[in-house]
Design a protein around this motif. Structure first.
Motif, mmCIF file in Angstrom:
data_model
loop_
_atom_site.group_PDB
_atom_site.id
_atom_site.type_symbol
_atom_site.label_atom_id
_atom_site.label_comp_id
_atom_site.label_asym_id
_atom_site.label_seq_id
_atom_site.Cartn_x
_atom_site.Cartn_y
_atom_site.Cartn_z
ATOM 1 N N ALA A 151 0.879 -1.125 0.197
ATOM 2 C CA ALA A 151 -0.065 -0.026 0.088
ATOM 3 C C ALA A 151 1.022 1.149 -0.263
ATOM 4 O O ALA A 151 0.641 2.216 -0.775
ATOM 5 C CB ALA A 151 -1.005 -0.108 1.307
ATOM 6 N N ALA A 152 1.778 1.299 0.683
ATOM 7 C CA ALA A 152 2.905 2.370 0.752
ATOM 8 C C ALA A 152 3.646 2.540 -0.562
ATOM 9 O O ALA A 152 3.723 3.737 -1.098
ATOM 10 C CB ALA A 152 3.936 2.278 1.989
ATOM 11 N N LEU B 105 3.976 16.755 -9.164
ATOM 12 C CA LEU B 105 2.893 16.709 -8.537
ATOM 13 C C LEU B 105 2.508 15.620 -7.871
ATOM 14 O O LEU B 105 2.508 14.289 -8.500
ATOM 15 C CB LEU B 105 1.478 17.252 -9.223
ATOM 16 C CG LEU B 105 0.365 17.995 -8.763
ATOM 17 C CD1 LEU B 105 0.830 19.348 -8.010
ATOM 18 C CD2 LEU B 105 -0.865 18.265 -9.574
ATOM 19 N N HIS B 106 2.364 15.361 -6.502
ATOM 20 C CA HIS B 106 2.059 13.995 -5.924
ATOM 21 C C HIS B 106 0.556 14.277 -5.005
ATOM 22 O O HIS B 106 0.350 15.320 -4.280
ATOM 23 C CB HIS B 106 3.051 13.815 -4.890
ATOM 24 C CG HIS B 106 2.814 12.432 -4.289
ATOM 25 N ND1 HIS B 106 2.369 12.362 -2.988
ATOM 26 C CD2 HIS B 106 2.936 11.259 -4.547
ATOM 27 C CE1 HIS B 106 2.325 10.962 -2.606
ATOM 28 N NE2 HIS B 106 2.572 10.434 -3.552
ATOM 29 N N CYS B 107 -0.195 13.284 -5.343
ATOM 30 C CA CYS B 107 -1.608 13.273 -4.596
ATOM 31 C C CYS B 107 -1.538 12.237 -3.635
ATOM 32 O O CYS B 107 -1.021 11.073 -3.769
ATOM 33 C CB CYS B 107 -2.678 13.095 -5.819
ATOM 34 S SG CYS B 107 -2.576 14.331 -7.008
ATOM 35 N N GLN B 108 -2.780 11.973 -2.690
ATOM 36 C CA GLN B 108 -2.966 11.293 -1.663
ATOM 37 C C GLN B 108 -4.314 11.257 -1.408
ATOM 38 O O GLN B 108 -4.912 11.743 -0.556
ATOM 39 C CB GLN B 108 -2.375 11.586 -0.451
ATOM 40 C CG GLN B 108 -0.687 11.621 -0.399
ATOM 41 C CD GLN B 108 -0.026 11.730 0.934
ATOM 42 O OE1 GLN B 108 -0.227 10.642 1.855
ATOM 43 N NE2 GLN B 108 0.772 12.721 1.012
ATOM 44 N N SER C 43 6.651 3.541 10.166
ATOM 45 C CA SER C 43 6.858 2.192 10.149
ATOM 46 C C SER C 43 6.636 1.816 8.524
ATOM 47 O O SER C 43 7.063 0.473 8.125
ATOM 48 C CB SER C 43 5.463 1.645 10.746
ATOM 49 O OG SER C 43 4.383 1.876 10.059
ATOM 50 N N ALA C 44 6.333 2.709 7.645
ATOM 51 C CA ALA C 44 6.161 2.211 6.263
ATOM 52 C C ALA C 44 4.766 1.478 5.953
ATOM 53 O O ALA C 44 4.900 0.669 4.937
ATOM 54 C CB ALA C 44 7.428 1.589 5.239
ATOM 55 N N ILE C 45 4.177 1.337 7.171
ATOM 56 C CA ILE C 45 2.695 0.517 6.907
ATOM 57 C C ILE C 45 1.603 1.507 6.629
ATOM 58 O O ILE C 45 1.443 2.519 7.606
ATOM 59 C CB ILE C 45 2.367 -0.379 8.177
ATOM 60 C CG1 ILE C 45 3.709 -1.342 8.343
ATOM 61 C CG2 ILE C 45 1.265 -0.885 8.238
ATOM 62 C CD1 ILE C 45 3.607 -1.831 9.982
ATOM 63 N N LEU C 46 0.991 1.476 5.546
ATOM 64 C CA LEU C 46 -0.105 2.254 5.289
ATOM 65 C C LEU C 46 -1.353 1.545 5.242
ATOM 66 O O LEU C 46 -1.676 0.698 4.620
ATOM 67 C CB LEU C 46 0.332 3.059 4.043
ATOM 68 C CG LEU C 46 -0.398 4.110 3.522
ATOM 69 C CD1 LEU C 46 0.200 5.353 2.875
ATOM 70 C CD2 LEU C 46 -1.524 3.464 2.454
ATOM 71 N N GLN D 150 -7.227 2.035 2.682
ATOM 72 C CA GLN D 150 -8.635 2.684 2.668
ATOM 73 C C GLN D 150 -8.584 4.161 3.239
ATOM 74 O O GLN D 150 -9.335 4.797 2.746
ATOM 75 C CB GLN D 150 -9.576 1.871 3.674
ATOM 76 C CG GLN D 150 -9.834 0.488 2.967
ATOM 77 C CD GLN D 150 -8.643 -0.584 3.526
ATOM 78 O OE1 GLN D 150 -7.690 -0.221 4.002
ATOM 79 N NE2 GLN D 150 -9.233 -1.826 3.024
ATOM 80 N N THR D 151 -7.711 4.503 4.091
ATOM 81 C CA THR D 151 -7.728 5.781 4.618
ATOM 82 C C THR D 151 -6.585 6.596 4.387
ATOM 83 O O THR D 151 -6.594 7.910 4.518
ATOM 84 C CB THR D 151 -7.533 5.740 6.284
ATOM 85 O OG1 THR D 151 -6.407 5.003 6.689
ATOM 86 C CG2 THR D 151 -8.717 4.877 6.858
ATOM 87 N N GLY D 152 -5.427 6.004 3.979
ATOM 88 C CA GLY D 152 -4.205 6.811 3.469
ATOM 89 C C GLY D 152 -3.413 7.333 4.572
ATOM 90 O O GLY D 152 -2.381 7.815 4.431
ATOM 91 N N VAL D 153 -3.566 6.410 5.943
ATOM 92 C CA VAL D 153 -2.849 6.763 6.937
ATOM 93 C C VAL D 153 -1.886 6.030 6.996
ATOM 94 O O VAL D 153 -1.795 4.693 6.944
ATOM 95 C CB VAL D 153 -3.889 6.483 8.288
ATOM 96 C CG1 VAL D 153 -3.186 6.492 9.628
ATOM 97 C CG2 VAL D 153 -4.958 7.613 8.419
ATOM 98 N N LEU D 154 -0.312 6.770 7.367
ATOM 99 C CA LEU D 154 0.833 6.008 7.418
ATOM 100 C C LEU D 154 1.054 6.075 9.049
ATOM 101 O O LEU D 154 0.982 7.073 9.324
ATOM 102 C CB LEU D 154 1.833 6.978 6.673
ATOM 103 C CG LEU D 154 3.252 6.404 6.352
ATOM 104 C CD1 LEU D 154 3.250 5.193 5.807
ATOM 105 C CD2 LEU D 154 4.120 7.322 6.044
ATOM 106 N N PHE D 155 1.393 4.729 9.462
ATOM 107 C CA PHE D 155 1.440 4.695 10.702
ATOM 108 C C PHE D 155 2.924 4.933 11.158
ATOM 109 O O PHE D 155 3.903 4.829 10.627
ATOM 110 C CB PHE D 155 1.353 3.173 11.359
ATOM 111 C CG PHE D 155 -0.335 2.897 10.935
ATOM 112 C CD1 PHE D 155 -1.289 3.343 11.914
ATOM 113 C CD2 PHE D 155 -0.553 2.227 10.074
ATOM 114 C CE1 PHE D 155 -2.748 3.263 11.596
ATOM 115 C CE2 PHE D 155 -2.038 1.699 9.842
ATOM 116 C CZ PHE D 155 -3.265 2.344 10.641
#
Length: 528
Positions: free
Chosen positions: A169-170, A186-189, A375-378, A381-386
């Motif tokens: 996912a990341a 340009l980078h989107c999230q 952690s590079a764990i993404l 569904q939410t785009g949250v990177l932990f």
């Protein structure tokens, strides 16, 4: 005055308000909030939310937050600890049974609960003026429509590419076409934009309960984590009483443990016993003393600082001038300290924001996901990177910073605040993981021992000492390096710039704000 024949930055001066961040887009957002009637806290939240998008390697809503505030320019300092805890099921035996000796950077067990959203919303409820949804609007727009990748962001991004490839996912979000975006690309999230929009509409409950929390929990469980929905629902930061020390007529304030801010105060207490002005700012003597003070302070940090409920050392003792004098007595000018414990120091990424508004509300605000891209764990569904803040825990039952259920780890990110003569004087911060106490100390001694303006104080070459080696930035004079080698230091050139920082000095007499921003980052200070 700086030499205008050479590249550099001038200190920024203004009357009505000022913000300094590590990214120009975030500084612009903060100034826009101030111009539209928001206060310094509003501006800091808006800037931090923007940084959570445009500096994804350094911060995010999957990370933590700390804040120090002086309201109306007063000397009373308000502190907030927005650091997350380990999951309730994170008992030491869980990790020992797996044969673990330490928690690795990209392990799901390094993921502590994200405290930033809780901190932003709770601080805003008490001290914010502008509607919370308006504060997140710029971040949502950048995440949805895209933001241009800046030079230092890309520099860090390149170094973390292999780490990002370990998580599907990341990799999909941060390595489009399996490549780090180019400078100016340009980078989107988009998934992150939707999450931020839901938080803007629903507040902290939208993040810590319901579908967002369910998706984050599922991602962590699938990776082998022991996180549950109740861990997210239980996240709650707290107002804390800052700790402080007096130094050369100023008072320096830090967040108390589990924060490492105490380390900088110990360094200052040690250095107070030396007249630094006897030596030039870039001399071997000044550099040596700073390194030795840091080594002693970090040895104390590593032994003592943890979640307050687990600490055995007394804060009064650690902050005392008498104890600092005992430590100081072991420092020699003609040789480095020997037989120090393994300090295990490392650098990491963070963002720092300081803002002062027209009413002299002063805010020192810091957010982080710890290592580059955490952690590079993404969560797709939410785009949250932990974050991977749990990496700071020890797996040693006898250590106060041993991992445990719902426990906060020793935490490196540390906002700073200076007061003097009953007034707020300077919100400031220097980023860089374990480097931060060194950065705080160098900035403060540059300003208050050597009389440098805030920009020159941030520009100056930096030093970072471990238990044996001494890292110097490449801009140090050759004669300083030779002199340090001559007295026995193992000098090495730092492989990358050391940290990054911002500061705003309040001149109450003239009614002027003077700000600086670190050239080691992309950002700037702006005022109006």
């Amino acid at each position: 005055m700086r030499d205008f024949d050479f590249p550099g930055r001038s200190t920024v001066h203004a009357c009505n308000g000022m913000a300094a961040t590590s990214h120009p887009l975030a500084t612009g957002v903060a100034i826009d909030v101030l111009r539209k009637g928001g206060n310094a806290l509003d501006a800091a939240i808006a800037a931090s939310a923007t940084l959570a998008v445009v500096e994804p390697q350094s911060t995010g809503i999957g990370g933590d937050c700390f804040a120090l505030m002086c309201l109306g320019g007063s000397e009373e300092v308000i502190g907030f600890n927005g650091s997350g805890r380990a999951p309730a099921a994170a008992a030491l035996d869980l990790f020992l049974k797996q044969g673990m000796r330490e928690i690795e950077a990209t392990s799901v067990h390094a993921v502590t609960m994200p405290g930033a959203i809780d901190a932003w919303t709770r601080l805003h409820e008490t001290h914010g003026w502008m509607d919370f949804s308006r504060l997140l609007a710029p971040a949502i727009a950048y995440a949805r429509g895209g933001y241009p990748v800046h030079a230092r962001v890309r520099f860090d991004w390149l170094r973390a590419a292999n780490q990002l490839r370990q998580n599907e996912a990341a990799r999909a979000v941060f390595l489009p076409r399996d490549q780090v975006p180019g400078e100016g690309d340009l980078h989107c999230q988009p998934a992150l934009a939707e999450t931020l929009a839901k938080v803007a509409a629903g507040g902290r409950r939208a993040f810590y309960e319901g579908e967002i929390a369910e998706a984050m929990t599922a991602t962590l469980r699938a990776a082998g984590g022991c996180h549950v929905l109740e861990d997210f629902a239980a996240v709650q930061g707290e107002y804390v009483t800052p700790i402080c020390t007096d130094y050369r007529g100023i008072r320096v304030h830090q967040i108390p443990p589990n924060n490492q801010g105490l380390t900088a105060l110990i360094m200052l207490n040690i250095l107070e016993g030396f007249d630094l002005q006897d030596w030039a700012p870039l001399s071997a003597e000044r550099t040596h003393l700073e390194a030795e003070a840091g080594r002693l302070a970090f040895a104390a940090r590593n032994a003592a600082i943890a979640d307050p409920a687990s600490m055995t050392a007394k804060l009064e003792r650690l902050l005392s001038k008498d104890w600092a004098g005992e430590l100081r007595s072991s420092i020699r000018l003609d040789r480095p300290l020997e037989n120090l414990p393994d300090l295990g120091l490392r650098k990491s990424d963070t963002v720092y924001v300081c803002v002062v508004d027209r009413d002299l509300n002063a805010v020192s605000f810091i957010n982080s996901i710890y290592d580059s891209f955490g952690s590079a764990i993404l969560c797709p569904q939410t785009g949250v990177l932990f974050q991977n803040r749990g990496r700071s825990f020890r797996l040693d039952a006898d250590h106060p910073n041993c991992i445990g259920p719902s426990k906060r780890p020793m935490h490196t990110i540390m906002p700073g605040m200076v007061t003097r003569a009953g007034r707020a004087l300077m919100p400031y911060g220097v980023m860089g993981g374990d480097y931060q106490p060194f950065g705080h100390t160098r900035l403060l001694t540059n300003v208050f021992d050597y009389g440098l303006d805030v920009q020159a104080a941030l520009d100056m070459p930096r030093v970072f000492a471990g238990e044996s080696s001494l890292e110097l930035e490449k801009s140090f004079p050759a004669e300083t390096i030779r002199a340090l080698l001559a007295i026995g230091h193992d000098v090495r050139l730092a492989p990358e710039p050391l940290g990054g920082g911002q500061a705003i000095l309040i001149d109450h007499g003239r009614g002027i704000l003077s700000g600086g921003s670190d050239p080691r980052k992309d950002g700037c200070a702006l005022g109006y």
